[in-house]
Design a protein around this motif. Structure first.
Motif, PDB file in Angstrom:
ATOM      1  N   TYR A 161       0.636  -0.821  -0.320  1.00 42.24           N
ATOM      2  CA  TYR A 161      -0.380   0.123   0.014  1.00 42.24           C
ATOM      3  C   TYR A 161       1.094   1.403   0.233  1.00 42.24           C
ATOM      4  N   THR A 162       0.873   2.040  -0.931  1.00 43.79           N
ATOM      5  CA  THR A 162       1.175   3.479  -0.442  1.00 43.79           C
ATOM      6  C   THR A 162       0.092   4.561   0.115  1.00 43.79           C
ATOM      7  N   TYR A 163       0.438   5.563  -0.198  1.00 41.57           N
ATOM      8  CA  TYR A 163      -0.370   6.450   0.578  1.00 41.57           C
ATOM      9  C   TYR A 163      -1.225   6.331   0.175  1.00 41.57           C
ATOM     10  N   SER A 164      -2.345   6.006   0.994  1.00 43.79           N
ATOM     11  CA  SER A 164      -3.791   6.455   0.279  1.00 43.79           C
ATOM     12  C   SER A 164      -4.715   7.741   1.745  1.00 43.79           C
ATOM     13  N   ALA A 165      -5.879   8.147   1.089  1.00 44.33           N
ATOM     14  CA  ALA A 165      -6.396   9.581   1.700  1.00 44.33           C
ATOM     15  C   ALA A 165      -7.657   9.046   1.055  1.00 44.33           C
TER      16      ALA A 165
ATOM     17  N   ARG B  16     -13.002  -0.045   5.352  1.00 49.91           N
ATOM     18  CA  ARG B  16     -13.673  -1.380   4.016  1.00 49.91           C
ATOM     19  C   ARG B  16     -12.565  -1.588   3.248  1.00 49.91           C
ATOM     20  N   LEU B  17     -12.340  -1.261   2.889  1.00 49.67           N
ATOM     21  CA  LEU B  17     -10.571  -1.214   1.329  1.00 49.67           C
ATOM     22  C   LEU B  17      -9.868  -1.912   1.642  1.00 49.67           C
ATOM     23  N   ARG B  18      -9.429  -1.860   2.499  1.00 51.81           N
ATOM     24  CA  ARG B  18      -7.845  -2.310   3.667  1.00 51.81           C
ATOM     25  C   ARG B  18      -8.497  -4.393   4.174  1.00 51.81           C
ATOM     26  N   LYS B  19     -10.014  -4.028   4.589  1.00 53.90           N
ATOM     27  CA  LYS B  19     -10.441  -5.250   4.739  1.00 53.90           C
ATOM     28  C   LYS B  19     -10.497  -6.673   3.878  1.00 53.90           C
TER      29      LYS B  19
ATOM     30  N   THR C 219      -9.015  -5.710   1.007  1.00 54.99           N
ATOM     31  CA  THR C 219      -7.782  -5.765  -0.016  1.00 54.99           C
ATOM     32  C   THR C 219      -7.534  -7.957   1.354  1.00 54.99           C
ATOM     33  N   LEU C 220      -7.759  -7.302   2.340  1.00 49.70           N
ATOM     34  CA  LEU C 220      -6.592  -8.848   3.150  1.00 49.70           C
ATOM     35  C   LEU C 220      -8.063  -9.526   2.203  1.00 49.70           C
ATOM     36  N   VAL C 221      -8.588 -10.182   2.433  1.00 50.40           N
ATOM     37  CA  VAL C 221      -9.841 -11.173   2.152  1.00 50.40           C
ATOM     38  C   VAL C 221      -9.216 -11.683   0.642  1.00 50.40           C
ATOM     39  N   TRP C 222      -9.358 -10.901  -0.043  1.00 48.24           N
ATOM     40  CA  TRP C 222      -8.483 -10.826  -1.488  1.00 48.24           C
ATOM     41  C   TRP C 222      -6.957 -11.473  -2.011  1.00 48.24           C
TER      42      TRP C 222
ATOM     43  N   SER D  76       2.583  -1.424   4.344  1.00 44.41           N
ATOM     44  CA  SER D  76       1.991  -0.376   4.098  1.00 44.41           C
ATOM     45  C   SER D  76       2.271   1.106   4.811  1.00 44.41           C
ATOM     46  N   VAL D  77       3.015   1.928   3.812  1.00 39.09           N
ATOM     47  CA  VAL D  77       4.247   3.028   4.433  1.00 39.09           C
ATOM     48  C   VAL D  77       2.389   4.286   4.090  1.00 39.09           C
ATOM     49  N   PRO D  78       2.089   4.296   5.098  1.00 42.77           N
ATOM     50  CA  PRO D  78       0.962   5.864   5.268  1.00 42.77           C
ATOM     51  C   PRO D  78       1.967   7.023   5.441  1.00 42.77           C
ATOM     52  N   PHE D  79       1.134   7.981   4.695  1.00 42.34           N
ATOM     53  CA  PHE D  79       1.835   9.901   5.257  1.00 42.34           C
ATOM     54  C   PHE D  79       2.115   9.940   6.967  1.00 42.34           C
ATOM     55  N   PRO D  80       3.121  10.683   7.361  1.00 45.13           N
ATOM     56  CA  PRO D  80       3.461  11.391   8.478  1.00 45.13           C
ATOM     57  C   PRO D  80       2.308  12.127   8.727  1.00 45.13           C
ATOM     58  N   GLY D  81       1.301  11.021   9.954  1.00 46.31           N
ATOM     59  CA  GLY D  81       0.253  12.042  10.982  1.00 46.31           C
ATOM     60  C   GLY D  81      -1.117  11.664  10.182  1.00 46.31           C
ATOM     61  N   ALA D  82      -1.098  10.412   9.297  1.00 43.76           N
ATOM     62  CA  ALA D  82      -1.917   9.918   8.581  1.00 43.76           C
ATOM     63  C   ALA D  82      -2.341   8.765   9.450  1.00 43.76           C
ATOM     64  N   LYS D  83      -3.598   9.195   9.221  1.00 42.88           N
ATOM     65  CA  LYS D  83      -5.622   8.322  10.148  1.00 42.88           C
ATOM     66  C   LYS D  83      -4.882   6.831   9.689  1.00 42.88           C
ATOM     67  N   SER D  84      -4.509   6.281   9.061  1.00 42.08           N
ATOM     68  CA  SER D  84      -4.517   5.040   8.632  1.00 42.08           C
ATOM     69  C   SER D  84      -4.081   4.582   9.910  1.00 42.08           C
ATOM     70  N   GLU D  85      -3.336   4.906  10.186  1.00 41.98           N
ATOM     71  CA  GLU D  85      -2.068   4.247  11.635  1.00 41.98           C
ATOM     72  C   GLU D  85      -2.967   3.116  12.160  1.00 41.98           C
ATOM     73  N   GLY D  86      -3.954   3.937  12.884  1.00 42.65           N
ATOM     74  CA  GLY D  86      -4.917   3.220  14.196  1.00 42.65           C
ATOM     75  C   GLY D  86      -5.274   1.750  13.097  1.00 42.65           C
ATOM     76  N   ILE D  87      -5.625   1.881  12.018  1.00 39.42           N
ATOM     77  CA  ILE D  87      -6.493   1.228  10.993  1.00 39.42           C
ATOM     78  C   ILE D  87      -5.848  -0.190  11.002  1.00 39.42           C
ATOM     79  N   LEU D  88      -4.307  -0.222  10.647  1.00 34.35           N
ATOM     80  CA  LEU D  88      -3.073  -0.394  10.277  1.00 34.35           C
ATOM     81  C   LEU D  88      -2.970  -1.806  11.785  1.00 34.35           C
ATOM     82  N   ARG D  89      -3.290  -1.253  12.562  1.00 31.50           N
ATOM     83  CA  ARG D  89      -3.048  -1.235  13.958  1.00 31.50           C
ATOM     84  C   ARG D  89      -4.143  -2.520  13.997  1.00 31.50           C
TER      85      ARG D  89
END
Length: 76
Positions: free
Chosen positions: A10-14, A28-31, A33-36, A47-60
């Motif tokens: 995954y690269t940056y997503s927003a 939902r997108l990440r879930k 993608t995991l199934v696929w 995954s490499v989220p951009f600094p300060g991205a809200k997706s870090e909580g999702i990844l965790r």
């Protein structure tokens, strides 16, 4: 493929539309993608989220482990 491994990156997503943020679309997108990825024999997701991205909580919550700015999930 990297060294014979199947790895999904995954690269940056927003969510660009402010009215659409916080509605779970990125989760939902990440879930999905995991199934696929599992169905395709992918061995890991990076995954490499951009600094300060809200997706870090999702990844965790999805079980990714952080290594510096990089988050990794083994599917083995």
């Amino acid at each position: 493929m990297c060294g014979g491994e199947k790895i999904l990156y995954y690269t940056y997503s927003a969510t660009p539309d402010p009215d659409s943020r916080g509605k779970g679309y990125n989760t939902r997108l990440r879930k999905h993608t995991l199934v696929w990825a599992r169905s395709q024999g992918v061995e890991a997701i990076v995954s490499v989220p951009f600094p300060g991205a809200k997706s870090e909580g999702i990844l965790r919550r999805l079980g990714f482990l952080q290594e510096g700015r990089v988050w990794k999930l083994s599917l083995r």
